[in-house]
Every structure is written in C-alpha cells, then in structure tokens.
Design a protein around this motif. Sequence first.
Motif, PDB file in Angstrom:
ATOM      1  N   ALA A 150       0.835  -1.209   0.000  1.00  0.00           N
ATOM      2  CA  ALA A 150       0.000   0.000   0.000  1.00  0.00           C
ATOM      3  C   ALA A 150       0.868   1.256   0.000  1.00  0.00           C
ATOM      4  O   ALA A 150       1.964   1.275   0.573  1.00  0.00           O
ATOM      5  N   ASP A 151       0.340   2.292  -0.610  1.00  0.00           N
ATOM      6  CA  ASP A 151       1.002   3.594  -0.586  1.00  0.00           C
ATOM      7  C   ASP A 151       1.073   4.061   0.864  1.00  0.00           C
ATOM      8  O   ASP A 151       0.054   4.082   1.560  1.00  0.00           O
ATOM      9  N   PRO A 152       2.244   4.434   1.360  1.00  0.00           N
ATOM     10  CA  PRO A 152       2.379   4.829   2.768  1.00  0.00           C
ATOM     11  C   PRO A 152       1.870   6.228   3.100  1.00  0.00           C
ATOM     12  O   PRO A 152       1.938   6.651   4.247  1.00  0.00           O
ATOM     13  N   CYS A 153       1.330   6.945   2.118  1.00  0.00           N
ATOM     14  CA  CYS A 153       0.829   8.302   2.366  1.00  0.00           C
ATOM     15  C   CYS A 153      -0.279   8.260   3.418  1.00  0.00           C
ATOM     16  O   CYS A 153      -1.188   7.440   3.340  1.00  0.00           O
ATOM     17  N   ILE A 154      -0.178   9.164   4.412  1.00  0.00           N
ATOM     18  CA  ILE A 154      -1.213   9.267   5.441  1.00  0.00           C
ATOM     19  C   ILE A 154      -1.878  10.650   5.409  1.00  0.00           C
ATOM     20  O   ILE A 154      -2.495  11.073   6.382  1.00  0.00           O
ATOM     21  N   ASN A 155      -1.731  11.350   4.294  1.00  0.00           N
ATOM     22  CA  ASN A 155      -2.349  12.658   4.074  1.00  0.00           C
ATOM     23  C   ASN A 155      -1.902  13.729   5.062  1.00  0.00           C
ATOM     24  O   ASN A 155      -2.667  14.626   5.403  1.00  0.00           O
ATOM     25  N   ILE A 156      -0.675  13.619   5.525  1.00  0.00           N
ATOM     26  CA  ILE A 156      -0.017  14.702   6.265  1.00  0.00           C
ATOM     27  C   ILE A 156       1.180  15.070   5.393  1.00  0.00           C
ATOM     28  O   ILE A 156       2.281  14.588   5.608  1.00  0.00           O
ATOM     29  N   CYS A 157       0.920  15.846   4.385  1.00  0.00           N
ATOM     30  CA  CYS A 157       1.898  16.081   3.324  1.00  0.00           C
ATOM     31  C   CYS A 157       2.613  17.413   3.512  1.00  0.00           C
ATOM     32  O   CYS A 157       2.154  18.454   3.028  1.00  0.00           O
ATOM     33  N   ARG A 158       3.707  17.370   4.246  1.00  0.00           N
ATOM     34  CA  ARG A 158       4.567  18.552   4.393  1.00  0.00           C
ATOM     35  C   ARG A 158       5.982  18.046   4.646  1.00  0.00           C
ATOM     36  O   ARG A 158       6.188  17.044   5.316  1.00  0.00           O
ATOM     37  N   MET A 159       6.921  18.784   4.100  1.00  0.00           N
ATOM     38  CA  MET A 159       8.312  18.377   4.217  1.00  0.00           C
ATOM     39  C   MET A 159       8.886  18.828   5.553  1.00  0.00           C
ATOM     40  O   MET A 159       8.466  19.834   6.118  1.00  0.00           O
ATOM     41  N   LYS A 183      14.069  17.086   3.400  1.00  0.00           N
ATOM     42  CA  LYS A 183      14.505  15.731   3.033  1.00  0.00           C
ATOM     43  C   LYS A 183      13.361  14.729   2.985  1.00  0.00           C
ATOM     44  O   LYS A 183      13.314  13.881   2.107  1.00  0.00           O
ATOM     45  N   PHE A 184      12.462  14.787   3.975  1.00  0.00           N
ATOM     46  CA  PHE A 184      11.426  13.771   4.115  1.00  0.00           C
ATOM     47  C   PHE A 184      10.067  14.405   4.371  1.00  0.00           C
ATOM     48  O   PHE A 184       9.970  15.436   5.037  1.00  0.00           O
ATOM     49  N   CYS A 185       9.027  13.742   3.881  1.00  0.00           N
ATOM     50  CA  CYS A 185       7.663  14.123   4.213  1.00  0.00           C
ATOM     51  C   CYS A 185       7.457  13.797   5.693  1.00  0.00           C
ATOM     52  O   CYS A 185       7.823  12.711   6.151  1.00  0.00           O
ATOM     53  N   PRO A 225      11.162  13.186  -1.576  1.00  0.00           N
ATOM     54  CA  PRO A 225      10.386  13.608  -2.748  1.00  0.00           C
ATOM     55  C   PRO A 225      10.505  12.627  -3.921  1.00  0.00           C
ATOM     56  O   PRO A 225       9.521  12.367  -4.616  1.00  0.00           O
ATOM     57  N   LEU A 226      11.690  12.059  -4.139  1.00  0.00           N
ATOM     58  CA  LEU A 226      11.846  11.093  -5.227  1.00  0.00           C
ATOM     59  C   LEU A 226      11.048   9.817  -4.981  1.00  0.00           C
ATOM     60  O   LEU A 226      10.464   9.246  -5.903  1.00  0.00           O
ATOM     61  N   GLU A 227      11.009   9.371  -3.731  1.00  0.00           N
ATOM     62  CA  GLU A 227      10.242   8.165  -3.406  1.00  0.00           C
ATOM     63  C   GLU A 227       8.745   8.414  -3.568  1.00  0.00           C
ATOM     64  O   GLU A 227       8.015   7.547  -4.057  1.00  0.00           O
ATOM     65  N   ILE A 228       8.298   9.615  -3.190  1.00  0.00           N
ATOM     66  CA  ILE A 228       6.879   9.954  -3.344  1.00  0.00           C
ATOM     67  C   ILE A 228       6.506   9.992  -4.824  1.00  0.00           C
ATOM     68  O   ILE A 228       5.534   9.381  -5.257  1.00  0.00           O
ATOM     69  N   GLY A 229       7.301  10.718  -5.616  1.00  0.00           N
ATOM     70  CA  GLY A 229       7.006  10.857  -7.041  1.00  0.00           C
ATOM     71  C   GLY A 229       7.152   9.564  -7.816  1.00  0.00           C
ATOM     72  O   GLY A 229       6.416   9.312  -8.776  1.00  0.00           O
ATOM     73  N   GLY A 230       8.088   8.721  -7.413  1.00  0.00           N
ATOM     74  CA  GLY A 230       8.325   7.478  -8.140  1.00  0.00           C
ATOM     75  C   GLY A 230       7.446   6.322  -7.722  1.00  0.00           C
ATOM     76  O   GLY A 230       7.408   5.288  -8.400  1.00  0.00           O
TER      77      GLY A 230
END
Length: 92
Positions: free
Chosen positions: A8-17, A22-24, A31-36
């Motif tokens: 599963a996509d690990p995004c938890i909808n707290i999207c800020r660097m 370096k990391f969300c 950013p490269l891991e998110i985009g890729g």
Amino acid sequence: MNQGTPIADPCINICRMDPDGKFCQGCRRTPLEIGGWPRMTEQQKANVAALIQRRKESDTPRRSHRPATSLGAHMNANLAAPTASALSSGEH
C-alpha cells in the motif's frame, strides 16, 4: 512478504516536508520516493517501506524532549496538598 499482496502507498495525508526538505513528515518518504511510487516495482516499494521503518525508528528519540516521568513528577509536585503552615498563613 506475500507476493500476491501489493504494498500500500504509505501516504497518510499529512503532506509537508521536514525543515531540511529531506522527508515528508507524514509518510517519511523523500520527494523522489513519493514521485516514483506509482512506477515502482513491488520489490522497490518493499525496499522503500523498510527505509521508512528505519527512519521512523531513528526519529523516535528526537521527538521526546524529556523523560516521560518528569512531566508526571512536575505535575504531582504542583498538585500536592498544601501544608498545614501554608493553610494557616493563607497560602493556597
């Protein structure tokens, strides 16, 4: 890992660097891991998931600025019953 179960996509909808960019702060991906992510193989996603876990584990000590007991001890000291001398002098 079950080869039939997609990761599963690990995004938890707290999207800020983080402050260093370096990391969300939500999912702990770069950013490269998110985009890729949509184009990654399941093995690449598994590798990123392992990196995320290591990042979370290394972050844990930084989030705690004081031992858990110090807040409780501080609160208990402030909530202590007034002494007899404090009551007789009107301090409370």
